[in-house]
Scaffold this active site. Sequence first.
Site, mmCIF file in Angstrom:
data_model
loop_
_atom_site.group_PDB
_atom_site.id
_atom_site.type_symbol
_atom_site.label_atom_id
_atom_site.label_comp_id
_atom_site.label_asym_id
_atom_site.label_seq_id
_atom_site.Cartn_x
_atom_site.Cartn_y
_atom_site.Cartn_z
ATOM 1 N N GLU A 332 -26.836 -36.970 22.356
ATOM 2 C CA GLU A 332 -28.248 -36.720 22.698
ATOM 3 C C GLU A 332 -29.150 -37.916 22.387
ATOM 4 O OE1 GLU A 332 -29.321 -33.002 20.849
ATOM 5 O OE2 GLU A 332 -27.898 -31.866 22.055
ATOM 6 N N ASN A 375 -22.553 -38.287 24.799
ATOM 7 C CA ASN A 375 -22.673 -36.866 25.149
ATOM 8 C C ASN A 375 -24.145 -36.470 25.224
ATOM 9 O OD1 ASN A 375 -21.328 -34.267 25.482
ATOM 10 N ND2 ASN A 375 -22.128 -33.707 23.453
ATOM 11 N N HIS A 410 -25.210 -26.711 28.901
ATOM 12 C CA HIS A 410 -25.774 -25.453 28.423
ATOM 13 C C HIS A 410 -26.693 -24.956 29.530
ATOM 14 C CE1 HIS A 410 -24.295 -25.801 24.332
ATOM 15 N NE2 HIS A 410 -24.747 -27.036 24.265
ATOM 16 N N GLU A 439 -19.848 -28.648 26.321
ATOM 17 C CA GLU A 439 -20.453 -27.561 25.537
ATOM 18 C C GLU A 439 -20.939 -26.420 26.423
ATOM 19 O OE1 GLU A 439 -23.473 -28.907 22.821
ATOM 20 O OE2 GLU A 439 -22.440 -30.774 22.380
ATOM 21 N N ASP A 441 -22.067 -23.166 28.246
ATOM 22 C CA ASP A 441 -22.270 -21.726 28.090
ATOM 23 C C ASP A 441 -23.356 -21.314 29.076
ATOM 24 O OD1 ASP A 441 -24.453 -22.772 26.685
ATOM 25 O OD2 ASP A 441 -23.763 -22.076 24.729
HETATM 26 C C1 XIL Z 1 -25.050 -26.220 17.345
HETATM 27 C C2 XIL Z 1 -24.097 -25.317 16.596
HETATM 28 O O1 XIL Z 1 -23.367 -24.538 17.510
HETATM 29 C C3 XIL Z 1 -24.882 -24.427 15.659
HETATM 30 O O2 XIL Z 1 -24.017 -23.629 14.861
HETATM 31 C C4 XIL Z 1 -25.771 -25.280 14.754
HETATM 32 O O3 XIL Z 1 -26.567 -24.448 13.946
HETATM 33 C C5 XIL Z 1 -26.642 -26.194 15.588
HETATM 34 O O4 XIL Z 1 -25.839 -26.967 16.457
HETATM 35 N N1 XIL Z 1 -25.847 -29.408 21.259
HETATM 36 C C6 XIL Z 1 -24.881 -29.956 20.446
HETATM 37 C C7 XIL Z 1 -24.202 -29.110 19.430
HETATM 38 O O5 XIL Z 1 -24.490 -31.102 20.658
HETATM 39 O O6 XIL Z 1 -23.822 -29.861 18.305
HETATM 40 C C8 XIL Z 1 -25.075 -27.955 19.004
HETATM 41 O O7 XIL Z 1 -24.314 -27.116 18.141
HETATM 42 C C9 XIL Z 1 -25.573 -27.197 20.204
HETATM 43 C C10 XIL Z 1 -26.403 -28.100 21.087
#
Ligand code: XIL
Length: 696
Positions: A332, A375, A410, A439, A441
């Site tokens: 990020e 990422n 996401h 990641e 979802d």
């Molecule tokens: C999230 C975890 O899933 C949570 O448990 C934690 O509290 C916060 O981070 N983008 C990312 C991940 O790159 O590392 C994040 O993970 C979700 C968003």
Amino acid sequence: MPTLSSRAGRATLALLMLTLSALAIIVASIPTPGRAADPVTVLTSDFEDGTTQSWAMRGTAEVVENSTAAAHAGSRSLLTSGRTASWNGPSRDLLATVTRGTRYTYAVWARAAAGAGSVQLRMSVERRWQGTASYEQVVNSTTVTDGGWTQLTGGYTLANDADFFAVYVETVSGTASFHLDDFSLSYLPPSPIQTGIPSLKTVFANDFPIGAAVGRPQLLAERGQLLAKHFNSVTAGNAMKWDATEPTEGVFTYTDADAIVAFARANAMKVRGHTFVWHNQTPAWVFNDANGQPMTATAANKTLLLARLEAHIRAVGGRYANDVSAWDVVNEVIDENQSDGLRRSTWYTITGLDYIRTAFRVARQVAPNAKLFINDYNTNVAAKRDKLYHLVAQLKAEGVPVDGVGHQQHGNISWPTGAETDAMIAAFLPLGVEQQITEMDTSIYTSSSESFTTPPADRLASQAARYKAWFDVYRRYKANITSVTLWGLADDETWLDSYPVSRKDFPLLFDVQLQAKPAYWAVIGAASPTATGPASPSASASASPSPSASRSPSASPSAPSSPSPSASRSPSASPSASVPPSPSGSATPVSCRVKYTVTNQWNTGFQGDVVVTNTGSAAVSGWSLRWTFANGQVVNQSWSSAYAQSGANVTITNATWNAAIAANGGTASFGFLSTWTGTNTVPSTFTLNGTTCLQG
Ligand code: XIL
């Protein structure tokens, strides 16, 4: 005393379950209606007996006592007063009460003491092992007042070794007095996982590894079984982040990360490393100068920060050099609203771009076998991906060893579209880098104001369609996409329960009881037609009736009560029941071709994969495919479709997401499991909406 269910209700339900289980055993071939999952309450504290019911103070100054000054129900509660620090508060030992690996719901009613006004409370657990304590939050900061009662509720799984374990409530700041009442600790009895359904990793074997982000709870019991069955890649959701691995300078903790890596080794899974550099979950000490003060942008601080970064990557990257196949080296770092596209994190303000250069250089040195990724989220947004593209192009031109771009993906039930996802992948092709979905979802919400405690059927159907659209794109680009990871294992535990607001979300492929959702069946339908099904006959053969045959998927409100009466047996949760059948299309004559392939066959069963091609010039919207078995075969499961069988006649109906088959060569695919004995000939005739199709 509100518990999650009444004793009488539980007794009735237990009787019903018993009856249903007995029926399931007697008439194993007939699917029985399911039971709803019923939470089991293992501990309550109502304080009506005038004691503190084993709640005790955590500090030394505060007073934890039974009180009649306020009550949520009955006439008594627990009052904590005389606090001298925000962490002072009531605590209850639960070491002997909880079972390791079981996820419990912690619920308590709270109110500020008279005159205390508005107070922020939170609930946490403290676990200790051999002298080291860890604190984890169960319920985020919640505002409670002296004017009424507010419930704090959250879930937690004890997954680590512990020789002390307790729940406690504290204020976020200040020392206000507060009441607690009607605490309850409960859990949903775990459901057996569905062993007879296709494994995602097998279905996508010709496409890419399929991963899940996990913590230690996901390695245990049923969740561990689900992880091992479906996934061949794993990412530590938190355990490899800086705050987990180096909370104090030079003091490294690998307990949780090691457990995840050991599980991956034992189950032949790849490991994605996440993440060396992020602006979140990085301990404050990293950004403090030599005097312990927050760094300002000086040459000395830049040197110090880059040295800390290098030491961190050398330690963590080196430890897992033989295990991690891809690292999210930086996470990020893009902000599309900056003219140079770079996020103004402390990393950036102290070092400019050098933190990225250093991170990749050191990562390559200590983990030469790992692919190195940059990422980010929202890479489907043109403005953002353009900035990311530009950065990667620049880094590569400089010789910085960037191997790939990670797309977090996401999303939610309506965003991004398949076309936007396609554009996201296509945009990076000119760079010749690997791409991974890191990641993904799919929230069931499209706004922060929505909230459901169970997911509505129409949202689950939209979610299935969204997953299908994305996976269709991934499969098209399988030459460029080297991994696809979901951010979680099942809906029982997802980061979206507390982000962007606190409410239950259901964003994954398996429901809160680990059962396959419509999204799972949609994703299965998106697999390459050439991929094989169940890994081995023995795995497939486990589709035979099990005690779980009496259960239907809890999160499929639209599930028809029973599939075809002639089905000779039912898998643990009928997949066809998870797929709301659409009305089949009009009887408009179509022109079609059917390719029917037996992809797997064992002594009593086989898997068939079918591709239907619309060879006509008119689109098909909704379809039924019919055939007649010649040798007594009986379909007992299908995916990406609904099935019915009457005698030897089989009717397969489209799922919602593959109802439309484009004209001039569009296809729809589905798969099924069936019994056979003796001979298993391919049906001689297939009809689509009543018209006979060509074969092959
Ligand atoms: C999230 C975890 O899933 C949570 O448990 C934690 O509290 C916060 O981070 N983008 C990312 C991940 O790159 O590392 C994040 O993970 C979700 C968003």
